[in-house]
Write an enzyme that holds these catalytic residues in place. Structure first.
Site, PDB file in Angstrom:
ATOM      1  N   ASP A  16       0.853  -1.196   0.000  1.00  0.00           N
ATOM      2  CA  ASP A  16       0.000   0.000   0.000  1.00  0.00           C
ATOM      3  C   ASP A  16       0.885   1.242   0.000  1.00  0.00           C
ATOM      4  O   ASP A  16       0.939   1.999   0.974  1.00  0.00           O
ATOM      5  CB  ASP A  16      -0.936  -0.029   1.218  1.00  0.00           C
ATOM      6  N   LYS A  38       0.546  -8.009  -2.634  1.00  0.00           N
ATOM      7  CA  LYS A  38      -0.809  -7.532  -2.932  1.00  0.00           C
ATOM      8  C   LYS A  38      -0.771  -6.084  -3.390  1.00  0.00           C
ATOM      9  O   LYS A  38      -0.117  -5.241  -2.766  1.00  0.00           O
ATOM     10  CB  LYS A  38      -1.685  -7.637  -1.670  1.00  0.00           C
ATOM     11  N   ASP A  65      -5.916  -6.609  -5.452  1.00  0.00           N
ATOM     12  CA  ASP A  65      -6.988  -6.345  -4.484  1.00  0.00           C
ATOM     13  C   ASP A  65      -7.765  -5.124  -4.951  1.00  0.00           C
ATOM     14  O   ASP A  65      -7.609  -4.035  -4.408  1.00  0.00           O
ATOM     15  CB  ASP A  65      -6.375  -6.146  -3.092  1.00  0.00           C
ATOM     16  N   LEU A  66      -8.587  -5.316  -5.977  1.00  0.00           N
ATOM     17  CA  LEU A  66      -9.312  -4.183  -6.564  1.00  0.00           C
ATOM     18  C   LEU A  66     -10.765  -4.143  -6.105  1.00  0.00           C
ATOM     19  O   LEU A  66     -11.505  -3.218  -6.453  1.00  0.00           O
ATOM     20  CB  LEU A  66      -9.188  -4.227  -8.093  1.00  0.00           C
ATOM     21  N   LYS A  67     -11.171  -5.139  -5.333  1.00  0.00           N
ATOM     22  CA  LYS A  67     -12.514  -5.168  -4.713  1.00  0.00           C
ATOM     23  C   LYS A  67     -13.587  -4.659  -5.666  1.00  0.00           C
ATOM     24  O   LYS A  67     -14.287  -3.682  -5.391  1.00  0.00           O
ATOM     25  CB  LYS A  67     -12.526  -4.351  -3.423  1.00  0.00           C
ATOM     26  N   HIS A  69     -16.992  -4.108  -7.612  1.00  0.00           N
ATOM     27  CA  HIS A  69     -18.419  -4.182  -7.273  1.00  0.00           C
ATOM     28  C   HIS A  69     -19.140  -3.198  -8.176  1.00  0.00           C
ATOM     29  O   HIS A  69     -18.940  -1.989  -8.062  1.00  0.00           O
ATOM     30  CB  HIS A  69     -18.619  -3.827  -5.797  1.00  0.00           C
ATOM     31  N   ASP A  70     -19.970  -3.721  -9.111  1.00  0.00           N
ATOM     32  CA  ASP A  70     -20.653  -2.858 -10.081  1.00  0.00           C
ATOM     33  C   ASP A  70     -21.761  -3.690 -10.699  1.00  0.00           C
ATOM     34  O   ASP A  70     -22.010  -4.813 -10.242  1.00  0.00           O
ATOM     35  CB  ASP A  70     -19.617  -2.387 -11.135  1.00  0.00           C
ATOM     36  N   ILE A  71     -22.403  -3.178 -11.744  1.00  0.00           N
ATOM     37  CA  ILE A  71     -23.401  -4.013 -12.420  1.00  0.00           C
ATOM     38  C   ILE A  71     -22.681  -5.217 -13.017  1.00  0.00           C
ATOM     39  O   ILE A  71     -21.466  -5.168 -13.283  1.00  0.00           O
ATOM     40  CB  ILE A  71     -24.185  -3.237 -13.503  1.00  0.00           C
ATOM     41  N   GLY A  72     -23.430  -6.294 -13.209  1.00  0.00           N
ATOM     42  CA  GLY A  72     -22.820  -7.557 -13.615  1.00  0.00           C
ATOM     43  C   GLY A  72     -21.970  -7.454 -14.871  1.00  0.00           C
ATOM     44  O   GLY A  72     -20.841  -7.952 -14.911  1.00  0.00           O
ATOM     45  N   ASN A  73     -22.484  -6.773 -15.899  1.00  0.00           N
ATOM     46  CA  ASN A  73     -21.743  -6.706 -17.164  1.00  0.00           C
ATOM     47  C   ASN A  73     -20.380  -6.048 -16.968  1.00  0.00           C
ATOM     48  O   ASN A  73     -19.369  -6.505 -17.506  1.00  0.00           O
ATOM     49  CB  ASN A  73     -22.582  -5.914 -18.179  1.00  0.00           C
ATOM     50  N   THR A 122     -12.332  -6.192   7.507  1.00  0.00           N
ATOM     51  CA  THR A 122     -11.797  -6.409   8.862  1.00  0.00           C
ATOM     52  C   THR A 122     -11.754  -5.123   9.698  1.00  0.00           C
ATOM     53  O   THR A 122     -11.450  -5.173  10.884  1.00  0.00           O
ATOM     54  CB  THR A 122     -10.389  -7.022   8.793  1.00  0.00           C
ATOM     55  N   GLN A 192      -7.764  -1.386  11.909  1.00  0.00           N
ATOM     56  CA  GLN A 192      -8.354  -2.730  11.877  1.00  0.00           C
ATOM     57  C   GLN A 192      -9.157  -2.968  13.158  1.00  0.00           C
ATOM     58  O   GLN A 192      -8.788  -2.465  14.221  1.00  0.00           O
ATOM     59  CB  GLN A 192      -7.249  -3.794  11.765  1.00  0.00           C
ATOM     60  N   GLY A 212       0.205  -5.704   5.871  1.00  0.00           N
ATOM     61  CA  GLY A 212       0.691  -4.465   5.280  1.00  0.00           C
ATOM     62  C   GLY A 212       1.606  -3.720   6.216  1.00  0.00           C
ATOM     63  O   GLY A 212       2.798  -4.023   6.350  1.00  0.00           O
ATOM     64  N   ARG A 213       1.035  -2.741   6.950  1.00  0.00           N
ATOM     65  CA  ARG A 213       1.838  -1.803   7.734  1.00  0.00           C
ATOM     66  C   ARG A 213       2.807  -2.428   8.723  1.00  0.00           C
ATOM     67  O   ARG A 213       3.917  -1.882   8.893  1.00  0.00           O
ATOM     68  CB  ARG A 213       0.897  -0.791   8.417  1.00  0.00           C
TER      69      ARG A 213
END
Ligand SMILES: O=C(O)c1cc(=O)[nH]c(=O)n1[C@@H]1O[C@H](COP(=O)(O)O)[C@@H](O)[C@H]1O
Length: 236
Positions: A16, A38, A65-67, A69-73, A122, A192, A212-213
Site C-alpha cells: 500500500d 498484494k 486487491d481491486l474489490k 463491485h458494479d453491475i454484472g456486465n 476487517t 483494523q 501491510g503496515r
C-alpha cells in the site's frame, strides 16, 4: 485435498505505497523473505498494474486487491481485462450478483486467475455493520456471504481469521481462506478491528495472511516478514 502451501507462500505483503518506485524498493529489501505481493487501490491507481505484470514475469505471485463491485456486465468485463495480467488472486465484494459476474468473467478468460469474495471488511465490527444497514452481526454476515460464494463457485473468501473456523465449516477444504487484519503480538492495530496473530490464523486453518503496515512501516521489513513466516511455520 488442496496442495500444501509453504509458510513463506502463505504470507502476502500488502504494497500500500504511493508509487511503484517505493514498492520496488520495499520488495528489494524484503528479498527472498516473501514471494507474494498484494496491489490495492493506492498502488493500483498509481501504475500498480504495470508493476503487477513485472512481478509476475519476475516469478512473484500477485494478488490484485481491486474489490470490484458494479453491475454484472461491468464486473464480468473488468475481470476479463484483468485476467491477462497473470495475477493469482483478484478480489470482488461478496454480493451474489457481483460474484456471479466475476466467476463468469474468470471462466470466459480461462486464465487460472482465482476470484476471492470479500465478505465483511476487517475494519468493521457489529456496530459498523449496523451503521451500514445490516441487521446481522458480522460473524453471521460473513457466514451468509461465504455460503453464497461457495454456491456461486468463487475460489476463496476474504474475512478475518476470527471467523476462519466458521467459514471453513461452510466452504469446505477446497476453497481458500485469505485473512487481512493480521497483527503480530504487540504490533499497532491502526484502523483494523477484527485482528488475529499469524500463529492464531494458522491454527484457525487460514491459507494466506495479508500483512501491510506491520511490514511496510517497519525499520527492517525483511526481518518482520521472516518472523511472521517463522511464527506461522511453528504453528502449522
Ligand atoms: O481485501 C483485502 O485485502 C482486505 C480486506 C479486508 O477485509 N481488510 C483489509 O485490511 N484488506 C486489505 O489488507 C491490507 C491490510 O493492511 P494492514 O492493515 O496495513 O496490515 C490492506 O491493503 C487492506 O486494503
Amino acid at each position: 485435498m488442496p496442495e500444501p502451501i509453504s509458510p513463506r507462500d502463505r504470507l502476502i505483503v500488502a504494497l500500500d505505497m504511493a508509487s511503484t518506485d517505493e514498492a520496488e524498493r520495499l520488495i528489494a529489501r524484503i528479498g527472498d523473505a516473501a514471494s507474494f505481493y498484494k496491489i490495492g487501490y493506492r498502488l493500483g491507481y498509481a501504475g500498480g498494474l504495470g508493476l503487477a505484470e513485472r512481478l509476475v514475469r519476475g516469478g512473484h505471485k500477485v494478488f490484485l486487491d481491486l474489490k470490484l463491485h458494479d453491475i454484472g456486465n461491468t464486473v464480468e468485463e473488468g475481470v476479463q481485462s484483468l485476467a491477462g495480467i497473470g495475477a493469482t488472486f483478484l478480489t470482488v465484494h461478496a454480493y451474489p450478483q457481483t460474484m456471479r459476474a466475476a466467476v463468469s468473467g474468470r471462466d470466459k478468460a480461462g486464465s487460472g486467475l482465482k476470484v476471492l469474495g470479500v465478505t465483511v471488511l476487517t475494519s468493521y465490527d457489529d456496530a459498523d455493520a449496523r451503521d451500514a444497514g445490516y441487521a446481522l452481526p458480522v460473524a453471521d454476515l460473513v457466514a451468509v456471504r461465504a455460503a453464497a460464494a461457495k454456491a456461486i463457485g468463487i475460489d476463496g473468501i476474504v474475512c478475518s481469521a476470527a471467523e476462519a473456523a466458521q467459514v471453513r465449516a461452510v466452504i469446505g477444504p477446497d476453497r481458500l481462506i485469505v485473512t487481512p487484519g493480521i497483527r503480530p503480538a504487540g504490533a499497532e492495530i491502526g484502523d483494523q478491528k477484527r485482528v488475529v496473530t499469524p500463529a492464531e490464523a494458522m491454527r484457525a486453518d487460514v491459507d494466506h495472511v495479508v500483512v501491510g503496515r506491520p511490514i511496510t512501516a517497519a525499520a527492517d521489513p525483511r526481518d518482520v516478514a521472516s518472523r511472521i513466516v517463522d511464527e506461522m511455520a511453528a504453528a502449522l
